[in-house]
Scaffold this motif. Sequence first.
Motif, PDB file in Angstrom:
ATOM      1  N   MET A  98       0.821  -1.200   0.000  1.00 46.32           N
ATOM      2  CA  MET A  98       0.000   0.000   0.000  1.00 46.32           C
ATOM      3  C   MET A  98       0.862   1.259   0.000  1.00 46.32           C
ATOM      4  SD  MET A  98      -2.518   1.237   3.142  1.00 46.32           S
ATOM      5  CE  MET A  98      -1.154   1.532   4.287  1.00 46.32           C
ATOM      6  N   SER A  99       1.820   1.318   0.911  1.00 51.26           N
ATOM      7  CA  SER A  99       2.621   2.533   1.039  1.00 51.26           C
ATOM      8  C   SER A  99       3.719   2.627  -0.015  1.00 51.26           C
ATOM      9  CB  SER A  99       3.226   2.636   2.447  1.00 51.26           C
ATOM     10  OG  SER A  99       4.166   1.615   2.667  1.00 51.26           O
ATOM     11  N   GLY A 100       4.002   1.528  -0.716  1.00 53.04           N
ATOM     12  CA  GLY A 100       4.901   1.621  -1.861  1.00 53.04           C
ATOM     13  C   GLY A 100       4.283   2.478  -2.948  1.00 53.04           C
ATOM     14  N   GLY A 101       2.979   2.282  -3.147  1.00 47.02           N
ATOM     15  CA  GLY A 101       2.253   3.151  -4.074  1.00 47.02           C
ATOM     16  C   GLY A 101       2.241   4.586  -3.592  1.00 47.02           C
ATOM     17  N   PHE A 102       2.044   4.781  -2.285  1.00 48.43           N
ATOM     18  CA  PHE A 102       2.061   6.133  -1.728  1.00 48.43           C
ATOM     19  C   PHE A 102       3.434   6.782  -1.914  1.00 48.43           C
ATOM     20  CE2 PHE A 102      -1.210   4.690   1.701  1.00 48.43           C
ATOM     21  CZ  PHE A 102      -2.208   4.674   0.742  1.00 48.43           C
ATOM     22  N   ALA A 103       4.504   5.991  -1.765  1.00 46.99           N
ATOM     23  CA  ALA A 103       5.861   6.525  -1.913  1.00 46.99           C
ATOM     24  C   ALA A 103       6.076   7.075  -3.321  1.00 46.99           C
ATOM     25  CB  ALA A 103       6.893   5.443  -1.599  1.00 46.99           C
ATOM     26  N   LEU A 104       5.639   6.322  -4.321  1.00 47.28           N
ATOM     27  CA  LEU A 104       5.784   6.782  -5.706  1.00 47.28           C
ATOM     28  C   LEU A 104       4.952   8.036  -5.953  1.00 47.28           C
ATOM     29  CD1 LEU A 104       5.677   3.335  -7.543  1.00 47.28           C
ATOM     30  CD2 LEU A 104       7.683   4.806  -7.255  1.00 47.28           C
ATOM     31  N   LYS A 105       3.731   8.039  -5.433  1.00 50.33           N
ATOM     32  CA  LYS A 105       2.859   9.202  -5.631  1.00 50.33           C
ATOM     33  C   LYS A 105       3.395  10.421  -4.889  1.00 50.33           C
ATOM     34  CE  LYS A 105      -1.231   6.269  -6.200  1.00 50.33           C
ATOM     35  NZ  LYS A 105      -2.517   5.839  -5.612  1.00 50.33           N
ATOM     36  N   TYR A 106       3.940  10.197  -3.701  1.00 48.84           N
ATOM     37  CA  TYR A 106       4.509  11.319  -2.958  1.00 48.84           C
ATOM     38  C   TYR A 106       5.715  11.905  -3.709  1.00 48.84           C
ATOM     39  CZ  TYR A 106       6.770  14.248   0.394  1.00 48.84           C
ATOM     40  OH  TYR A 106       7.353  15.350   0.980  1.00 48.84           O
ATOM     41  N   ALA A 107       6.603  11.047  -4.170  1.00 49.94           N
ATOM     42  CA  ALA A 107       7.787  11.521  -4.882  1.00 49.94           C
ATOM     43  C   ALA A 107       7.414  12.241  -6.165  1.00 49.94           C
ATOM     44  CB  ALA A 107       8.715  10.344  -5.177  1.00 49.94           C
ATOM     45  N   HIS A 108       6.356  11.774  -6.823  1.00 50.72           N
ATOM     46  CA  HIS A 108       5.883  12.440  -8.040  1.00 50.72           C
ATOM     47  C   HIS A 108       5.387  13.844  -7.719  1.00 50.72           C
ATOM     48  CE1 HIS A 108       2.950  13.251 -11.329  1.00 50.72           C
ATOM     49  NE2 HIS A 108       3.922  12.721 -12.060  1.00 50.72           N
ATOM     50  N   ALA A 109       4.738  13.997  -6.565  1.00 59.60           N
ATOM     51  CA  ALA A 109       4.193  15.295  -6.166  1.00 59.60           C
ATOM     52  C   ALA A 109       5.247  16.216  -5.552  1.00 59.60           C
ATOM     53  CB  ALA A 109       3.047  15.094  -5.172  1.00 59.60           C
TER      54      ALA A 109
END
Length: 199
Positions: A98-109
Amino acid sequence: MYFVEKEEEIAGKKVFYIKQPVGEKDIIFMHGKSYTANDWLKLNDTLIGLYNLKYRFYAFDFPGFGKSKPNDIEPVDFIQAFIEYKKLDNFVLFGASMSGGFALKYAHAHPKQVRAIVAAAPAWIEKEIESFKNLNIPTLLLWGANDNKVNPKIGTRLKEVMPNATLHTFRGLSHPFYFENEVLFDQYFFDFLKSIDEK
């Protein structure tokens, strides 16, 4: 090496987190849907290795998980709230499932804040893979070949799209491969950290 447990108000709600406060660089470990911050303490050799590489370690319970109170804040916004609260910058962001997806989305933002990403079988991103094509942060993608929760083919697609990503798939291991074979996980994890430290 020692760990401090804290419960503090972040983004308007009580948040539980753990930190190992000694070091020169910062790394944040984020848990999957079936886990909490405390589960990372099972990775004793990993945590010793991080300490030896002079990393300060942080791990929080997402809102509504573990000891953190529920909050309607979006996960990426919560991560940013935690980072602002702790005044972190230029950190490594480790996310699992779950938070692996969040990590990618956070880094993108927030690409200028993240030094590197480690994404262990990142979930809930199948429809967003193309959005990461301009994410040029050093990224280590890790998967268990026998993962029956997040298809390893997603890792292949991410590797093809992301310009600065490395992918390794662990034969014979499943979704929580880092708990199943900590020694093998550490080998690739620490090689990656050492490679970014040399740059």
